[in-house]
Motif scaffolding. Structure first.
Motif, PDB file in Angstrom:
ATOM      1  N   HIS A 186      53.208  49.565  48.019  1.00 42.52           N
ATOM      2  CA  HIS A 186      53.054  50.251  46.732  1.00 42.52           C
ATOM      3  C   HIS A 186      51.976  49.516  45.925  1.00 42.52           C
ATOM      4  CE1 HIS A 186      56.754  52.089  48.030  1.00 42.52           C
ATOM      5  NE2 HIS A 186      56.818  52.858  46.957  1.00 42.52           N
ATOM      6  N   PHE A 187      51.351  50.235  45.003  1.00 44.02           N
ATOM      7  CA  PHE A 187      50.229  49.675  44.233  1.00 44.02           C
ATOM      8  C   PHE A 187      50.419  49.933  42.748  1.00 44.02           C
ATOM      9  CE2 PHE A 187      48.724  50.600  48.428  1.00 44.02           C
ATOM     10  CZ  PHE A 187      47.741  49.656  48.713  1.00 44.02           C
ATOM     11  N   LEU A 188      49.828  49.037  41.944  1.00 46.00           N
ATOM     12  CA  LEU A 188      49.729  49.306  40.510  1.00 46.00           C
ATOM     13  C   LEU A 188      48.452  50.124  40.294  1.00 46.00           C
ATOM     14  CD1 LEU A 188      50.569  45.806  38.996  1.00 46.00           C
ATOM     15  CD2 LEU A 188      51.876  47.935  38.638  1.00 46.00           C
ATOM     16  N   PRO A 189      48.415  50.968  39.255  1.00 46.92           N
ATOM     17  CA  PRO A 189      47.185  51.725  39.002  1.00 46.92           C
ATOM     18  C   PRO A 189      45.956  50.810  38.918  1.00 46.92           C
ATOM     19  CG  PRO A 189      48.975  52.566  37.648  1.00 46.92           C
ATOM     20  CD  PRO A 189      49.518  51.366  38.361  1.00 46.92           C
ATOM     21  N   SER A 190      46.121  49.649  38.270  1.00 49.65           N
ATOM     22  CA  SER A 190      44.970  48.748  38.124  1.00 49.65           C
ATOM     23  C   SER A 190      44.508  48.217  39.491  1.00 49.65           C
ATOM     24  CB  SER A 190      45.324  47.580  37.198  1.00 49.65           C
ATOM     25  OG  SER A 190      46.459  46.914  37.724  1.00 49.65           O
ATOM     26  N   GLN A 191      45.426  48.014  40.415  1.00 49.04           N
ATOM     27  CA  GLN A 191      45.038  47.512  41.753  1.00 49.04           C
ATOM     28  C   GLN A 191      44.233  48.562  42.511  1.00 49.04           C
ATOM     29  OE1 GLN A 191      49.031  46.712  43.181  1.00 49.04           O
ATOM     30  NE2 GLN A 191      48.756  44.505  42.947  1.00 49.04           N
ATOM     31  N   LEU A 192      44.683  49.821  42.409  1.00 48.88           N
ATOM     32  CA  LEU A 192      43.969  50.898  43.117  1.00 48.88           C
ATOM     33  C   LEU A 192      42.557  51.052  42.556  1.00 48.88           C
ATOM     34  CD1 LEU A 192      44.040  53.187  45.214  1.00 48.88           C
ATOM     35  CD2 LEU A 192      44.990  54.680  43.445  1.00 48.88           C
ATOM     36  N   LEU A 193      42.492  51.005  41.234  1.00 49.35           N
ATOM     37  CA  LEU A 193      41.195  51.160  40.579  1.00 49.35           C
ATOM     38  C   LEU A 193      40.261  50.017  40.946  1.00 49.35           C
ATOM     39  CD1 LEU A 193      39.978  53.193  38.617  1.00 49.35           C
ATOM     40  CD2 LEU A 193      40.665  51.712  36.735  1.00 49.35           C
ATOM     41  N   SER A 194      40.776  48.781  40.962  1.00 51.33           N
ATOM     42  CA  SER A 194      39.849  47.683  41.257  1.00 51.33           C
ATOM     43  C   SER A 194      39.445  47.687  42.725  1.00 51.33           C
ATOM     44  CB  SER A 194      40.364  46.320  40.780  1.00 51.33           C
ATOM     45  OG  SER A 194      41.555  46.034  41.395  1.00 51.33           O
ATOM     46  N   MET A 195      40.311  48.187  43.609  1.00 53.50           N
ATOM     47  CA  MET A 195      39.905  48.300  45.021  1.00 53.50           C
ATOM     48  C   MET A 195      38.730  49.291  45.132  1.00 53.50           C
ATOM     49  SD  MET A 195      42.231  48.837  48.422  1.00 53.50           S
ATOM     50  CE  MET A 195      43.325  50.029  47.739  1.00 53.50           C
ATOM     51  N   ALA A 196      38.850  50.421  44.427  1.00 53.17           N
ATOM     52  CA  ALA A 196      37.778  51.437  44.485  1.00 53.17           C
ATOM     53  C   ALA A 196      36.476  50.866  43.909  1.00 53.17           C
ATOM     54  CB  ALA A 196      38.216  52.676  43.722  1.00 53.17           C
ATOM     55  N   LYS A 197      36.592  50.052  42.854  1.00 54.98           N
ATOM     56  CA  LYS A 197      35.381  49.435  42.265  1.00 54.98           C
ATOM     57  C   LYS A 197      34.768  48.455  43.237  1.00 54.98           C
ATOM     58  CE  LYS A 197      36.427  49.527  37.350  1.00 54.98           C
ATOM     59  NZ  LYS A 197      37.266  48.825  36.391  1.00 54.98           N
ATOM     60  N   ARG A 198      35.629  47.629  43.845  1.00 57.94           N
ATOM     61  CA  ARG A 198      35.143  46.625  44.791  1.00 57.94           C
ATOM     62  C   ARG A 198      34.422  47.268  45.971  1.00 57.94           C
ATOM     63  NH1 ARG A 198      40.015  43.839  44.605  1.00 57.94           N
ATOM     64  NH2 ARG A 198      40.636  44.913  46.487  1.00 57.94           N
ATOM     65  N   LEU A 199      34.882  48.436  46.368  1.00 61.19           N
ATOM     66  CA  LEU A 199      34.257  49.120  47.502  1.00 61.19           C
ATOM     67  C   LEU A 199      33.015  49.905  47.088  1.00 61.19           C
ATOM     68  CD1 LEU A 199      37.484  50.224  49.391  1.00 61.19           C
ATOM     69  CD2 LEU A 199      35.835  48.532  50.134  1.00 61.19           C
ATOM     70  N   GLY A 200      32.660  49.792  45.809  1.00 65.27           N
ATOM     71  CA  GLY A 200      31.363  50.293  45.358  1.00 65.27           C
ATOM     72  C   GLY A 200      31.340  51.754  44.943  1.00 65.27           C
ATOM     73  N   LEU A 201      32.494  52.363  44.668  1.00 67.33           N
ATOM     74  CA  LEU A 201      32.480  53.778  44.269  1.00 67.33           C
ATOM     75  C   LEU A 201      32.044  53.943  42.816  1.00 67.33           C
ATOM     76  CD1 LEU A 201      35.684  55.213  45.969  1.00 67.33           C
ATOM     77  CD2 LEU A 201      33.299  55.513  46.634  1.00 67.33           C
ATOM     78  N   ASN A 202      31.426  55.073  42.558  1.00 65.52           N
ATOM     79  CA  ASN A 202      30.983  55.428  41.206  1.00 65.52           C
ATOM     80  C   ASN A 202      31.895  56.482  40.602  1.00 65.52           C
ATOM     81  OD1 ASN A 202      28.733  53.894  41.038  1.00 65.52           O
ATOM     82  ND2 ASN A 202      27.287  55.555  41.496  1.00 65.52           N
ATOM     83  N   SER A 203      31.701  56.751  39.322  1.00 60.49           N
ATOM     84  CA  SER A 203      32.368  57.855  38.602  1.00 60.49           C
ATOM     85  C   SER A 203      33.875  57.875  38.882  1.00 60.49           C
ATOM     86  CB  SER A 203      31.785  59.217  39.011  1.00 60.49           C
ATOM     87  OG  SER A 203      30.400  59.185  38.991  1.00 60.49           O
ATOM     88  N   LEU A 204      34.530  56.744  38.709  1.00 59.71           N
ATOM     89  CA  LEU A 204      35.950  56.658  39.067  1.00 59.71           C
ATOM     90  C   LEU A 204      36.852  57.381  38.074  1.00 59.71           C
ATOM     91  CD1 LEU A 204      36.082  52.920  40.154  1.00 59.71           C
ATOM     92  CD2 LEU A 204      36.101  54.945  41.608  1.00 59.71           C
ATOM     93  N   VAL A 205      37.838  58.072  38.615  1.00 56.43           N
ATOM     94  CA  VAL A 205      38.870  58.697  37.777  1.00 56.43           C
ATOM     95  C   VAL A 205      40.215  58.330  38.396  1.00 56.43           C
ATOM     96  CG1 VAL A 205      39.832  60.851  36.882  1.00 56.43           C
ATOM     97  CG2 VAL A 205      37.381  60.667  37.277  1.00 56.43           C
TER      98      VAL A 205
END
Ligand code: SAM
Length: 292
Positions: A186-205
């Motif tokens: 299971h993940f916290l919303p902040s963990q999911l978001l920072s994983m997506a940032k770390r992997l270099g995605l743009n325009s995150l929602v």
């Protein structure tokens, strides 16, 4: 768990899970699907023709999110490690008359046997948390999407108000969960978001879905497996499902506490083109991860 043991386990699930044997959707299946399909419409541009979805489990059961994304001219590729689950999904595609647009790959989503940049959109709803190296699976979703393409990743939410994490742990310890699924992270919303940032995605929602209490969802599926459609017949249950659905649609902040959280991102133009092999790409990501 290595690939062959994972495959063995999920092939065993394909044989033994009542959910896979189910012949028609339960009332919660219908709401679950409706919520996911409308969330995809809300979060993405809809301008995609080649779609990759991780795992074929939904399509082997009655939620079938992937089939509902198909429109004229769209193609859907499903990747699942279990030939049993992929085979069941293929049978259902035939029943639904979408077989010509659905392409099944039996393989490990941590090493997709696909070239980079070949999809307009990739998505997974409750897939990557089933492997310890979930970040690799997320990365693979990004690798195969074209620059500017969209990526959706949904995972279970630690902050779920109906305590999904605690109850799944209890059900795993007691046993009844084993025939349906392996333990999930299971993940916290902040963990999911920072994983997506770390992997270099743009325009995150960041969003969430399935506000309805998971315990009632399990009860609905379990009663159905006993041949009792009591939840479907209960006016109160249907009212509850409808109320929770309206709540999550009209008040998006409630999605922070839903069963699942989801991140949408866009792949940067030309991202990672300088890297040669998949091994090299994954290693670079892992080095980046350990350095931060
Ligand atoms: C519990 S099910 C997914 C549930 C579903 N997405 C949902 O939300 O209802 C997990 C699925 O992932 C597949 N799977 C697990 N590990 C995999 C891997 N490493 N590669 C490909 N498929 C995998 C399993 O075969 C199974 O179909």
């Amino acid at each position: 768990m290595d690939g062959s043991r994972l495959r063995e386990y999920w092939d065993w699930v394909a044989e033994n899970s009542f959910h896979i044997r189910q012949s028609r959707p339960t009332v919660s299946d219908i709401y679950y699907r409706h919520i996911v399909v409308s969330l995809i419409e809300e979060l993405t541009s809809g301008l995609w023709w080649r779609i990759l979805k991780l795992d074929a489990y939904n399509e082997a059961t009655s939620t079938q999110y992937g089939f509902h994304l198909l429109r004229e001219g769209r193609d859907l590729v499903l990747v699942d490690i279990s030939a049993g689950i992929a085979g069941r999904a293929a049978e259902r595609a035939m029943e639904k008359n979408v077989y010509g647009s659905v392409h099944m790959i039996v393989g490990d989503f941590r090493r997709l046997p696909l070239r980079r940049d070949c999809f307009d959109m990739t998505c997974s709803f409750g897939s990557i948390e089933h492997v310890a190296d979930y970040q690799r699976a997320f990365y693979e979703q990004i690798r195969v999407v074209r620059p500017g393409g969209e990526i959706l990743v949904g995972v279970p939410n630690i902050a779920n108000y109906s305590m999904r994490m605690l109850f799944t742990k209890i059900l795993h310890i007691l046993g009844p969960m084993r025939k349906v699924t392996n333990p999930e992270r299971h993940f916290l919303p902040s963990q999911l978001l920072s994983m997506a940032k770390r992997l270099g995605l743009n325009s995150l929602v960041l969003s969430g879905y399935h506000l309805f209490p998971k315990q009632l969802r399990w009860l609905d599926l379990w009663l159905d497996s006993r041949g009792r459609n009591s939840m479907g017949k209960s006016r109160f249950f249907r009212w509850l499902l409808k109320t929770f659905t309206i709540l999550e649609k009209c008040h998006p902040f409630t999605r922070n506490f839903a069963e699942m959280i989801i991140v949408k991102g866009v792949k940067r133009g030309g991202q990672g083109r300088e890297l040669r092999s998949l091994e090299g790409e994954v290693e670079s990501i892992e080095m980046l991860h350990s350095a931060t």
